[in-house]
Write a protein that holds these residues in place. Sequence first.
Motif, PDB file in Angstrom:
ATOM      1  N   THR A 195      -9.001 -12.221  -2.014  1.00  0.00           N
ATOM      2  CA  THR A 195      -8.616 -12.927  -2.889  1.00  0.00           C
ATOM      3  C   THR A 195      -9.248 -13.075  -4.312  1.00  0.00           C
ATOM      4  O   THR A 195      -8.891 -13.589  -5.513  1.00  0.00           O
ATOM      5  CB  THR A 195      -8.481 -14.490  -2.239  1.00  0.00           C
ATOM      6  N   GLU A 196     -10.605 -12.725  -4.362  1.00  0.00           N
ATOM      7  CA  GLU A 196     -11.380 -12.993  -5.375  1.00  0.00           C
ATOM      8  C   GLU A 196     -12.478 -11.715  -5.331  1.00  0.00           C
ATOM      9  O   GLU A 196     -12.771 -11.174  -4.275  1.00  0.00           O
ATOM     10  CB  GLU A 196     -12.107 -14.132  -5.507  1.00  0.00           C
ATOM     11  N   ILE A 197     -13.192 -11.368  -6.340  1.00  0.00           N
ATOM     12  CA  ILE A 197     -14.153 -10.504  -6.467  1.00  0.00           C
ATOM     13  C   ILE A 197     -15.403 -10.655  -5.757  1.00  0.00           C
ATOM     14  O   ILE A 197     -15.550 -12.037  -5.204  1.00  0.00           O
ATOM     15  CB  ILE A 197     -14.482  -9.934  -7.783  1.00  0.00           C
ATOM     16  N   ASP A 198     -16.269  -9.836  -5.459  1.00  0.00           N
ATOM     17  CA  ASP A 198     -17.322 -10.208  -4.578  1.00  0.00           C
ATOM     18  C   ASP A 198     -18.675  -9.961  -5.516  1.00  0.00           C
ATOM     19  O   ASP A 198     -19.041  -9.097  -6.210  1.00  0.00           O
ATOM     20  CB  ASP A 198     -17.814  -8.969  -3.514  1.00  0.00           C
ATOM     21  N   SER A 255      -3.525 -10.081 -10.033  1.00  0.00           N
ATOM     22  CA  SER A 255      -2.564  -9.123 -10.823  1.00  0.00           C
ATOM     23  C   SER A 255      -3.001  -7.852 -10.977  1.00  0.00           C
ATOM     24  O   SER A 255      -2.130  -7.063 -10.791  1.00  0.00           O
ATOM     25  CB  SER A 255      -2.632  -9.785 -12.257  1.00  0.00           C
ATOM     26  N   TRP A 256      -4.223  -7.671 -10.897  1.00  0.00           N
ATOM     27  CA  TRP A 256      -4.906  -6.157 -10.816  1.00  0.00           C
ATOM     28  C   TRP A 256      -4.389  -5.780  -9.452  1.00  0.00           C
ATOM     29  O   TRP A 256      -4.020  -4.392  -9.465  1.00  0.00           O
ATOM     30  CB  TRP A 256      -6.322  -5.951 -11.106  1.00  0.00           C
ATOM     31  N   ILE A 257      -4.805  -6.256  -8.427  1.00  0.00           N
ATOM     32  CA  ILE A 257      -4.265  -5.731  -7.129  1.00  0.00           C
ATOM     33  C   ILE A 257      -2.962  -5.488  -7.048  1.00  0.00           C
ATOM     34  O   ILE A 257      -2.689  -4.547  -6.308  1.00  0.00           O
ATOM     35  CB  ILE A 257      -4.625  -6.937  -5.940  1.00  0.00           C
ATOM     36  N   ALA A 258      -1.926  -6.211  -7.535  1.00  0.00           N
ATOM     37  CA  ALA A 258      -0.573  -6.426  -7.737  1.00  0.00           C
ATOM     38  C   ALA A 258      -0.132  -4.846  -8.325  1.00  0.00           C
ATOM     39  O   ALA A 258       0.498  -3.976  -7.920  1.00  0.00           O
ATOM     40  CB  ALA A 258       0.291  -7.165  -8.202  1.00  0.00           C
ATOM     41  N   ASP A 259      -0.891  -4.707  -9.477  1.00  0.00           N
ATOM     42  CA  ASP A 259      -0.577  -3.487 -10.375  1.00  0.00           C
ATOM     43  C   ASP A 259      -0.968  -2.079  -9.692  1.00  0.00           C
ATOM     44  O   ASP A 259      -0.591  -1.091  -9.731  1.00  0.00           O
ATOM     45  CB  ASP A 259      -1.298  -3.627 -11.719  1.00  0.00           C
ATOM     46  N   THR A 265       1.171   3.545   2.366  1.00  0.00           N
ATOM     47  CA  THR A 265       2.451   2.941   2.506  1.00  0.00           C
ATOM     48  C   THR A 265       2.251   1.431   2.174  1.00  0.00           C
ATOM     49  O   THR A 265       1.058   0.981   2.145  1.00  0.00           O
ATOM     50  CB  THR A 265       2.664   2.918   4.010  1.00  0.00           C
ATOM     51  N   ALA A 266       3.519   0.833   2.161  1.00  0.00           N
ATOM     52  CA  ALA A 266       3.550  -0.467   1.499  1.00  0.00           C
ATOM     53  C   ALA A 266       2.690  -1.300   2.724  1.00  0.00           C
ATOM     54  O   ALA A 266       2.078  -2.369   2.479  1.00  0.00           O
ATOM     55  CB  ALA A 266       4.908  -0.965   1.345  1.00  0.00           C
ATOM     56  N   ALA A 267       2.904  -1.111   4.052  1.00  0.00           N
ATOM     57  CA  ALA A 267       2.408  -1.713   5.247  1.00  0.00           C
ATOM     58  C   ALA A 267       0.852  -1.670   5.398  1.00  0.00           C
ATOM     59  O   ALA A 267       0.280  -2.758   5.476  1.00  0.00           O
ATOM     60  CB  ALA A 267       3.002  -1.256   6.546  1.00  0.00           C
ATOM     61  N   THR A 268       0.358  -0.411   4.787  1.00  0.00           N
ATOM     62  CA  THR A 268      -0.869  -0.254   4.997  1.00  0.00           C
ATOM     63  C   THR A 268      -1.769  -1.089   3.697  1.00  0.00           C
ATOM     64  O   THR A 268      -2.799  -1.630   3.865  1.00  0.00           O
ATOM     65  CB  THR A 268      -1.346   1.190   4.506  1.00  0.00           C
ATOM     66  N   TYR A 269      -0.969  -1.081   2.485  1.00  0.00           N
ATOM     67  CA  TYR A 269      -1.388  -1.734   1.421  1.00  0.00           C
ATOM     68  C   TYR A 269      -1.632  -3.246   1.794  1.00  0.00           C
ATOM     69  O   TYR A 269      -2.774  -3.999   1.273  1.00  0.00           O
ATOM     70  CB  TYR A 269      -0.798  -1.340  -0.006  1.00  0.00           C
TER      71      TYR A 269
END
Length: 410
Positions: A65-68, A38-42, A53-57
């Motif tokens: 997918t998860e934190i390290d 959710s944080w990544i999406a925000d 750009t959206a493609a770069t993001y």
Amino acid sequence: MIRSSSAFARRMLMVAAVAGIGFAGAVNNAAADAKFQSWIADFRGTAMKSGITAATYQRAFAGVTEIDPEVLEKARFQPEFTEPVWGYLDNRVNEHSVATGREMARKYSRWLGAIEKSYGVDRNILLAIWSMETNFGEIMKRDDVMRDAVRSLATLAYADPRRAKFARTQLIAAMKILQTGDIDRSHLTGSWAGALGHTQFIPTSYLAYAVDMDGNGKRDIWNSVPDALATAANLLRKNGWQSGRTWGYEVVLPAGRKFPSGTRTIAEWQSLGVVRANGKAFPHGSEKATLKVPDGRNGPTFLMTRNFFVLKNYNNADKYALGVGLLADQIAGASGLRQDWNRPFTPITMKEREELQTHLRELGYYSGKVDGKIGGSSRDAIQAFQKQMGLDPDGHPSKEVLTIIRKKIE
């Protein structure tokens, strides 16, 4: 992916303690991942406003997918601020780093000459930075050290309140690097803090100083040593490096006299009785310098010139800048310090420390790498051996411990 093993639960509880993630989120991996996703999406909106750009993001976050959790653990310990000065420098300024530096000076002589001509920065300073940052690129070969830069910075931005602002800025800069095409996504790797390439540039510094020295159209500090060293030289030059001047001098203070803090000219320091430790004259009496006593008055003492403080633009720690300067001088052929550090033990050479680690491994105390560098696992092994032998468990790689362990092996 949902994991339910007790080992994974323990790992997530550790992450929760370090990062402040709630108990339920730590135990329930799906919930924890959902919050991070959710944080990544925000964060996408913030990145778009910064020119990503959206493609770069999408390319940047593909597979993240998860934190390290190891990034959060490493963020708690920084040797520049936790190790005693002698411990920090013994691991970085030694016969191995000097010999390798001289070997690299020969190997890259043509490029170093060109970089010196273009940027006015001494080649030995650049070699010392390369050594301090990645052990002349050797660290970049280690999967246990090098990490996905996007994941590392996203982890810090999401889960480390102290570094969140910094990490967000660096994360956007890392995506800008990806967007330029200087490096592809699979090779956008760095340290736990997102420092990149042979000379460990944070992404914003890369954008400000990166150089295509080899002329192949890419500023590739990951795979091109000339690009990496020229980039370091460019940073130093643009931050005020004074060509043809040193970083500082080891000095001797007159006995029984207190010295005020502050910056004075070399000539003024001389008038107070300060002399060079090697007995030579100071070459520039009008040059300004600051007195530094990193290990007390009975340890090595230095007059630091402007270039010392320019080095701190690379890493804002006195130990780091001092390490670069001392290593550079020895690569160039100078001898070591005239006054040794105030170690609470008799020191041993790099080769002897490798021998100590080898013997500790043979006796079952140590399972780490035999490299002569004394880190936490080596100190733990030494302490375990000392306790077993009824010695004070100080964990120091001393001549005394080596002598005892040699007898034990016989």
